[in-house]
Design a protein around this motif. Structure first.
Motif, mmCIF file in Angstrom:
data_model
loop_
_atom_site.group_PDB
_atom_site.id
_atom_site.type_symbol
_atom_site.label_atom_id
_atom_site.label_comp_id
_atom_site.label_asym_id
_atom_site.label_seq_id
_atom_site.Cartn_x
_atom_site.Cartn_y
_atom_site.Cartn_z
ATOM 1 N N PHE A 85 0.830 -1.210 0.000
ATOM 2 C CA PHE A 85 0.000 0.000 0.000
ATOM 3 C C PHE A 85 0.863 1.258 0.000
ATOM 4 O O PHE A 85 0.593 2.209 -0.736
ATOM 5 C CB PHE A 85 -0.915 -0.016 1.223
ATOM 6 N N LEU A 86 1.920 1.243 0.813
ATOM 7 C CA LEU A 86 2.819 2.401 0.855
ATOM 8 C C LEU A 86 3.498 2.606 -0.499
ATOM 9 O O LEU A 86 3.551 3.741 -1.017
ATOM 10 C CB LEU A 86 3.870 2.202 1.946
ATOM 11 N N GLY A 87 4.018 1.535 -1.083
ATOM 12 C CA GLY A 87 4.681 1.664 -2.369
ATOM 13 C C GLY A 87 3.752 2.120 -3.472
ATOM 14 O O GLY A 87 4.098 3.002 -4.271
ATOM 15 N N GLY A 88 2.556 1.547 -3.526
ATOM 16 C CA GLY A 88 1.604 1.953 -4.562
ATOM 17 C C GLY A 88 1.179 3.399 -4.422
ATOM 18 O O GLY A 88 1.032 4.115 -5.425
ATOM 19 N N THR A 89 0.990 3.854 -3.178
ATOM 20 C CA THR A 89 0.601 5.242 -2.954
ATOM 21 C C THR A 89 1.696 6.212 -3.375
ATOM 22 O O THR A 89 1.441 7.219 -4.045
ATOM 23 C CB THR A 89 0.258 5.467 -1.473
ATOM 24 N N LEU A 90 2.937 5.914 -3.007
ATOM 25 C CA LEU A 90 4.051 6.794 -3.370
ATOM 26 C C LEU A 90 4.258 6.835 -4.882
ATOM 27 O O LEU A 90 4.525 7.894 -5.459
ATOM 28 C CB LEU A 90 5.331 6.329 -2.684
ATOM 29 N N LEU A 91 4.134 5.698 -5.543
ATOM 30 C CA LEU A 91 4.309 5.661 -6.986
ATOM 31 C C LEU A 91 3.175 6.377 -7.714
ATOM 32 O O LEU A 91 3.389 7.036 -8.734
ATOM 33 C CB LEU A 91 4.405 4.214 -7.470
ATOM 34 N N ALA A 92 1.970 6.259 -7.183
ATOM 35 C CA ALA A 92 0.818 6.883 -7.848
ATOM 36 C C ALA A 92 0.849 8.392 -7.733
ATOM 37 O O ALA A 92 0.355 9.102 -8.622
ATOM 38 C CB ALA A 92 -0.484 6.347 -7.243
ATOM 39 N N HIS A 93 1.435 8.927 -6.659
ATOM 40 C CA HIS A 93 1.432 10.374 -6.436
ATOM 41 C C HIS A 93 2.739 11.041 -6.828
ATOM 42 O O HIS A 93 2.921 12.222 -6.548
ATOM 43 C CB HIS A 93 1.136 10.682 -4.965
ATOM 44 N N SER A 94 3.636 10.311 -7.460
ATOM 45 C CA SER A 94 4.869 10.925 -7.960
ATOM 46 C C SER A 94 4.681 11.230 -9.423
ATOM 47 O O SER A 94 4.916 10.393 -10.283
ATOM 48 C CB SER A 94 6.052 9.980 -7.748
ATOM 49 N N ALA A 95 4.190 12.474 -9.716
ATOM 50 C CA ALA A 95 3.912 12.876 -11.091
ATOM 51 C C ALA A 95 5.204 13.162 -11.815
ATOM 52 O O ALA A 95 6.201 13.544 -11.218
ATOM 53 C CB ALA A 95 3.020 14.124 -11.106
ATOM 54 N N PRO A 96 5.226 13.022 -13.159
ATOM 55 C CA PRO A 96 6.422 13.386 -13.927
ATOM 56 C C PRO A 96 6.771 14.847 -13.752
ATOM 57 O O PRO A 96 5.922 15.686 -13.501
ATOM 58 C CB PRO A 96 6.006 13.087 -15.377
ATOM 59 N N LYS A 97 8.064 15.165 -13.913
ATOM 60 C CA LYS A 97 8.556 16.519 -13.692
ATOM 61 C C LYS A 97 7.917 17.514 -14.655
ATOM 62 O O LYS A 97 7.636 18.658 -14.309
ATOM 63 C CB LYS A 97 10.075 16.553 -13.834
ATOM 64 N N ALA A 98 7.674 17.101 -15.899
ATOM 65 C CA ALA A 98 7.088 18.011 -16.879
ATOM 66 C C ALA A 98 5.699 18.444 -16.461
ATOM 67 O O ALA A 98 5.319 19.602 -16.593
ATOM 68 C CB ALA A 98 7.039 17.339 -18.248
ATOM 69 N N VAL A 99 4.928 17.499 -15.915
ATOM 70 C CA VAL A 99 3.582 17.848 -15.459
ATOM 71 C C VAL A 99 3.647 18.794 -14.283
ATOM 72 O O VAL A 99 2.876 19.747 -14.171
ATOM 73 C CB VAL A 99 2.804 16.567 -15.087
ATOM 74 N N GLU A 100 4.610 18.542 -13.347
ATOM 75 C CA GLU A 100 4.739 19.433 -12.195
ATOM 76 C C GLU A 100 5.112 20.834 -12.636
ATOM 77 O O GLU A 100 4.631 21.827 -12.089
ATOM 78 C CB GLU A 100 5.785 18.876 -11.239
ATOM 79 N N ASP A 101 6.004 20.955 -13.642
ATOM 80 C CA ASP A 101 6.418 22.274 -14.112
ATOM 81 C C ASP A 101 5.256 23.019 -14.737
ATOM 82 O O ASP A 101 5.085 24.226 -14.533
ATOM 83 C CB ASP A 101 7.554 22.130 -15.131
ATOM 84 N N VAL A 102 4.425 22.306 -15.514
ATOM 85 C CA VAL A 102 3.271 22.954 -16.145
ATOM 86 C C VAL A 102 2.281 23.416 -15.095
ATOM 87 O O VAL A 102 1.747 24.525 -15.148
ATOM 88 C CB VAL A 102 2.609 21.985 -17.144
ATOM 89 N N GLU A 103 2.017 22.560 -14.092
ATOM 90 C CA GLU A 103 1.071 22.940 -13.043
ATOM 91 C C GLU A 103 1.597 24.127 -12.249
ATOM 92 O O GLU A 103 0.846 25.034 -11.882
ATOM 93 C CB GLU A 103 0.825 21.747 -12.118
ATOM 94 N N SER A 104 2.908 24.136 -11.951
ATOM 95 C CA SER A 104 3.485 25.248 -11.198
ATOM 96 C C SER A 104 3.405 26.544 -11.988
ATOM 97 O O SER A 104 3.065 27.600 -11.446
ATOM 98 C CB SER A 104 4.941 24.933 -10.851
ATOM 99 N N ALA A 105 3.683 26.473 -13.296
ATOM 100 C CA ALA A 105 3.609 27.683 -14.118
ATOM 101 C C ALA A 105 2.184 28.195 -14.214
ATOM 102 O O ALA A 105 1.931 29.401 -14.205
ATOM 103 C CB ALA A 105 4.159 27.388 -15.509
ATOM 104 N N THR A 106 1.217 27.265 -14.291
ATOM 105 C CA THR A 106 -0.182 27.675 -14.366
ATOM 106 C C THR A 106 -0.623 28.359 -13.084
ATOM 107 O O THR A 106 -1.322 29.378 -13.099
ATOM 108 C CB THR A 106 -1.071 26.453 -14.634
ATOM 109 N N GLU A 107 -0.209 27.800 -11.930
ATOM 110 C CA GLU A 107 -0.578 28.413 -10.657
ATOM 111 C C GLU A 107 0.053 29.796 -10.507
ATOM 112 O O GLU A 107 -0.577 30.727 -10.006
ATOM 113 C CB GLU A 107 -0.136 27.504 -9.519
ATOM 114 N N ASP A 108 1.309 29.940 -10.936
ATOM 115 C CA ASP A 108 1.965 31.241 -10.837
ATOM 116 C C ASP A 108 1.298 32.267 -11.730
ATOM 117 O O ASP A 108 1.181 33.448 -11.372
ATOM 118 C CB ASP A 108 3.446 31.112 -11.229
ATOM 119 N N ALA A 109 0.848 31.833 -12.911
ATOM 120 C CA ALA A 109 0.201 32.768 -13.829
ATOM 121 C C ALA A 109 -1.164 33.208 -13.319
ATOM 122 O O ALA A 109 -1.605 34.332 -13.574
ATOM 123 C CB ALA A 109 0.054 32.137 -15.214
#
Length: 215
Positions: A110-134
């Motif tokens: 359960f711990l491993g599946g949860t950590l893997l499921a919530h580790s988004a790719p870096k490109a997605v994180e960058d897009v989300e961060s840029a959208t929030e900043d804008a």
């Protein structure tokens, strides 16, 4: 084409056989460790799903260390069950440490599946961060007001006989004024006058007259 289909079919058949054997070995280990009924069947599903999730993280994610960690854990559980059922372990007398490992596996999975499921790719994180900043608005500082244009002074309408004032005008500004005048003529059907040109360019009256004389 037939050779390709034959190769694909052989790979699929081999994968199904290997998965079925590994599934059965994990089920036997769980059953021997005291996990009977549906729980014994759930253990191999849990191990295989964690193995697939970790492999997907290795192929598509940026957190390679986490993917390798959980991939090794799931692979060890699968290989351990396969080796243990090869006669190296008495399934009628399972040691206590193995019972502890089998009983604690659901929490680990359960711990491993949860950590893997919530580790988004870096490109997605960058897009989300840029959208929030804008989209973020700073309420502490008011938005700057646009600069006020100087008041328009009365100026004569452009005529063909107007003499150019002795004001130095950059060539780029004259070219821009010609575009503004052309756009005004296309929109209204009349030549642009000096006050309108001055308001559009935001320049002093003498410079507006000099520009008007050159266009």
């Amino acid at each position: 084409m037939r050779a390709l289909l034959a190769r694909v079919d052989a790979v699929l058949v081999q994968a199904v056989i290997a998965a079925a054997l590994s599934f059965a070995h994990l089920h036997d280990i769980a059953l021997a460790a005291g996990q009977d009924g549906w729980k014994a069947w759930a253990y191999p599903v849990s191990v295989d799903l964690l193995l697939v999730a970790a492999w997907r993280q290795l192929r598509t994610g940026d957190t390679k260390a986490s993917g390798w960690c959980w991939f090794v854990i799931a692979l060890t559980a699968s290989l351990g069950a396969n080796v243990a059922t090869a006669g190296l372990l008495d399934l009628d007398d399972v040691p206590a440490w193995l019972r502890i490992l089998v009983a604690g596996w659901p929490a680990v999975a359960f711990l491993g599946g949860t950590l893997l499921a919530h580790s988004a790719p870096k490109a997605v994180e960058d897009v989300e961060s840029a959208t929030e900043d804008a989209c973020q608005v700073d309420d502490t500082e008011p938005a700057p007001e646009p600069p006020a244009l100087p008041a328009a002074d009365p100026a004569p309408v452009l005529t063909a006989t107007s003499a150019p004032p002795a004001v130095s005008v950059p060539a780029a500004l004259v070219e821009h004024a010609r575009k503004v005048a052309a756009e005004h003529h296309t929109r209204t059907g009349a030549a642009i006058d000096t006050p309108t040109l001055r308001a559009r360019l935001g320049v002093p009256a003498p410079m507006a007259e000099a520009i008007a004389a050159q266009i």
